[in-house]
Design an enzyme around this catalytic site. Sequence first.
Site, PDB file in Angstrom:
ATOM      1  CB  ALA A  36      68.618  40.537  26.639  1.00  0.00           C
ATOM      2  CG  ASP A  94      69.416  41.075  22.534  1.00  0.00           C
ATOM      3  OD1 ASP A  94      70.227  41.341  23.424  1.00  0.00           O
ATOM      4  OD2 ASP A  94      69.560  40.137  21.738  1.00  0.00           O
TER       5      ASP A  94
END
Length: 369
Positions: free
Chosen positions: A57, A251
């Site tokens: 991420a 994420d």
Amino acid sequence: MNYQGKRWRTIWRNTDDKSGSIGVIDQRLLPHEFKTLTLRTLEECAEAIRNMTVRGAPLIGATAAYGMCLAIRDDPSDQAIRAAFTTLLGTRPTAINLLWALNKMFPDPKVPLEKRLEHAWQLAAQLCDDDVEINEAIGRHGLEIFQAIWRKKKEAWKDRHTTLNILTHCNAGWLACVDWGTALAPIFMAHDQIDIDVHVWVDETRPRNQGASLTAWELNQHGVPHTVIVDNAGGHLMQHGLVDVCIVGTDRTTAQGDVCNKIGTYLKALAARDNGVPFYVALPSSTIDWTIRDGLAEIPIEERSAAEVTHLRGKTAEGAYAEIQVTPDGSPACNYGFDVTPARLVTGLITEKGVCSASEDGLKKLFNR
């Protein structure tokens, strides 16, 4: 982090390239080959995110930020910037860092058109520098948790040799960020502490094997003792007292503390709860999506190519690289990239601001919201 004696980040600006370009580590080739790749256009940055040349991420966000720079280099108009924003946002749907970074890169109306590119380069560089500082802070806070677990175990074991056994899933190390990593940062720091004997159980993390290929590679480079296990072995290890703590990345984290991480994380959290093993999630604040509460209902789950399930790529005994099919011809495959772990299964959230409960109250107090 270091690779063969050289300090590396996962992404950088090629300052000697007057036309403007970005350098990245091609993570598709690891752990067998370490190669870098040059990204020269918005489209190349977008494709690098889509095909997982870069992944994780925070790194997805950093790559998108530099992709905006390359778009502004070619056309600094509002219309072109909005188009670039849309292109990059559509590359991968689950990681909220992507949207966060793109919003950071949208031009300030006060910046003149001719200054937009210079300003964008500065913003992207600052975003990357901030990521390094944030992850180092996450590492320090996580280290305190590991030290507390280690001290308690040493007291219980008295004079017997003790090892802090940590289980992690997917890759949340420096390859997933600009440097340090999230879940692996405290592991690196714990290993460097002379009073903590660390061992890491590394989930292979099918279907792309980010644990077996990337986490194991990072730990190997840093000299951290580790063992790669099949994804379904974690529960067995916990039942037999061989896991002291689980730590993963995320994420996207909701305002009430639900976490969305690589597929299979939820099952590890269930096993940890059943066996009384602490389950921590390490994340930068940029991964918190304050606009949603119910992760199961509101987080979009990426569905990736079935070929990632039906085929494997690796090195043969002769040293060549080959892709093989592991399923019967004609058998369909489903490939959900992520799952959601409810906040009730999370012992705590480790952020750059400190550690809090996985709850709306805990997050609000920590971030003064």
